[in-house]
Design an enzyme around this catalytic site. Structure first.
Site, PDB file in Angstrom:
ATOM      1  N   SER A  98       0.869  -0.995  -0.016  1.00 51.03           N
ATOM      2  CA  SER A  98       0.082  -0.011   0.015  1.00 51.03           C
ATOM      3  C   SER A  98       0.826   1.200   0.027  1.00 51.03           C
ATOM      4  O   SER A  98       1.708   1.459  -0.755  1.00 51.03           O
ATOM      5  CB  SER A  98      -0.830  -0.040   1.111  1.00 51.03           C
ATOM      6  OG  SER A  98      -1.965   0.743   1.220  1.00 51.03           O
ATOM      7  N   ASP A 213      -9.854  -5.311  -4.180  1.00 51.70           N
ATOM      8  CA  ASP A 213      -9.302  -4.489  -3.407  1.00 51.70           C
ATOM      9  C   ASP A 213     -10.281  -3.219  -3.360  1.00 51.70           C
ATOM     10  O   ASP A 213     -10.341  -2.648  -4.434  1.00 51.70           O
ATOM     11  CB  ASP A 213      -8.002  -3.945  -3.764  1.00 51.70           C
ATOM     12  CG  ASP A 213      -7.237  -3.124  -2.934  1.00 51.70           C
ATOM     13  OD1 ASP A 213      -7.909  -2.034  -2.301  1.00 51.70           O
ATOM     14  OD2 ASP A 213      -5.827  -2.972  -2.828  1.00 51.70           O
ATOM     15  N   HIS A 241      -7.346  -5.995   0.195  1.00 45.63           N
ATOM     16  CA  HIS A 241      -6.454  -4.995   0.204  1.00 45.63           C
ATOM     17  C   HIS A 241      -5.159  -5.767   0.855  1.00 45.63           C
ATOM     18  O   HIS A 241      -4.201  -5.204   1.203  1.00 45.63           O
ATOM     19  CB  HIS A 241      -6.666  -4.021   0.917  1.00 45.63           C
ATOM     20  CG  HIS A 241      -5.724  -2.533   0.873  1.00 45.63           C
ATOM     21  ND1 HIS A 241      -5.104  -2.170  -0.543  1.00 45.63           N
ATOM     22  CD2 HIS A 241      -5.031  -1.944   1.979  1.00 45.63           C
ATOM     23  CE1 HIS A 241      -4.186  -1.315   0.054  1.00 45.63           C
ATOM     24  NE2 HIS A 241      -4.167  -1.140   0.947  1.00 45.63           N
TER      25      HIS A 241
END
Length: 260
Positions: A98, A213, A241
């Site tokens: 991320s 996601d 995610h």
């Protein structure tokens, strides 16, 4: 073993160094607003396979110091470079999840991929992060009811079922950050773009992304795959995610195969 590395006057980063006598090295950069403990289910397995796993808490997060400033991608990447220099790391695999993926990309471009032999981007918040609308909403929440904001982030994090106990544990990881650093990263994700960085990545790159996601659209992984030379994209069809947890066996094996 855990220890601290000074990255500038008055600022120390916490480093978890597992199996330091091991062979091939993997440096893990966590996502926002978490810390290195999100990779627990890699640290449980990979060291026993002979890998040295190094988890770094960015400034402002986890056990690291929490200065009031220094939350742009350049400074965060410079912090990682200092840790690399102090630990004398070379020929290592850099894994970023991320926002950690965005920091990894900036590290590759700003420091010419110093010491990195392979790059792994996991649901990377790149080449863009938050839209202005998303960022402003999160920023308002972070400055007024940060626990509620973190809970909302957690509620969209996973595609697969998680227990209430696991949810609470993950939630607490987010609370370990400072309020000001949590807010500052939102602004960075809103304002900084990474398009120009992508062409400077020259090492073999594995792009892992959960198809479901809701935080970073899968289309962004496809764009990274198109713009990073010598990259491969592996979709995780049963993940949101967090493929490093939702499909952890597949993820760990893929990582092992990629690194060799």
């Amino acid at each position: 073993m855990g220890y601290y590395v000074t990255v500038e006057s008055g600022v120390k980063l916490y480093v978890e160094d597992i199996h330091p006598e091991g062979g091939k090295k993997i440096v893990f950069l966590h996502g926002w607003p978490l810390n290195h403990k999100q990779f627990e289910y890699q640290f449980d397995v990979l060291p026993s396979m002979g890998y040295r796993c190094i988890g770094i808490d960015w400034r402002g997060f986890g056990k690291s110091d929490k200065p009031i400033s220094g939350y742009n991608f350049d400074r965060l990447a410079d912090d990682i470079r200092t840790v690399v220099d102090v630990l004398q790391l070379n020929n290592f695999t850099l894994v970023g999840h991320s926002t950690g993926g965005a920091i990894a990309i900036r590290y590759m471009s700003r420091h010419n991929g110093y010491g990195v032999s392979n790059l792994v981007l996991v649901d990377a918040a790149a080449p863009i992060g938050f839209t202005t609308e998303e960022a402003n909403r999160f920023l308002t929440q972070a400055l007024n009811d940060r626990p509620k904001m973190i809970q909302e982030v957690m509620d969209t994090f996973f595609f697969q079922y998680i227990t209430s106990s696991f949810s609470e544990w993950f939630f607490q990881l987010g609370l370990q950050a400072a309020g000001w650093s949590t807010a500052a990263i939102i602004i960075t994700l809103r304002d900084e773009k990474l398009y120009a960085d992508l062409q400077k990545i020259l090492v073999p790159t594995l792009i892992v992304h959960g198809v479901h996601d809701k935080s970073v659209p899968f289309a962004q992984a496809q764009e990274l795959n198109q713009k990073i030379r010598n990259s491969q994209l592996v979709p995780f069809h049963y993940s949101g995610h967090a493929p490093f947890w939702e499909e952890r066996d597949k993820f760990n094996e893929l990582l092992r195969q990629f690194i060799g």
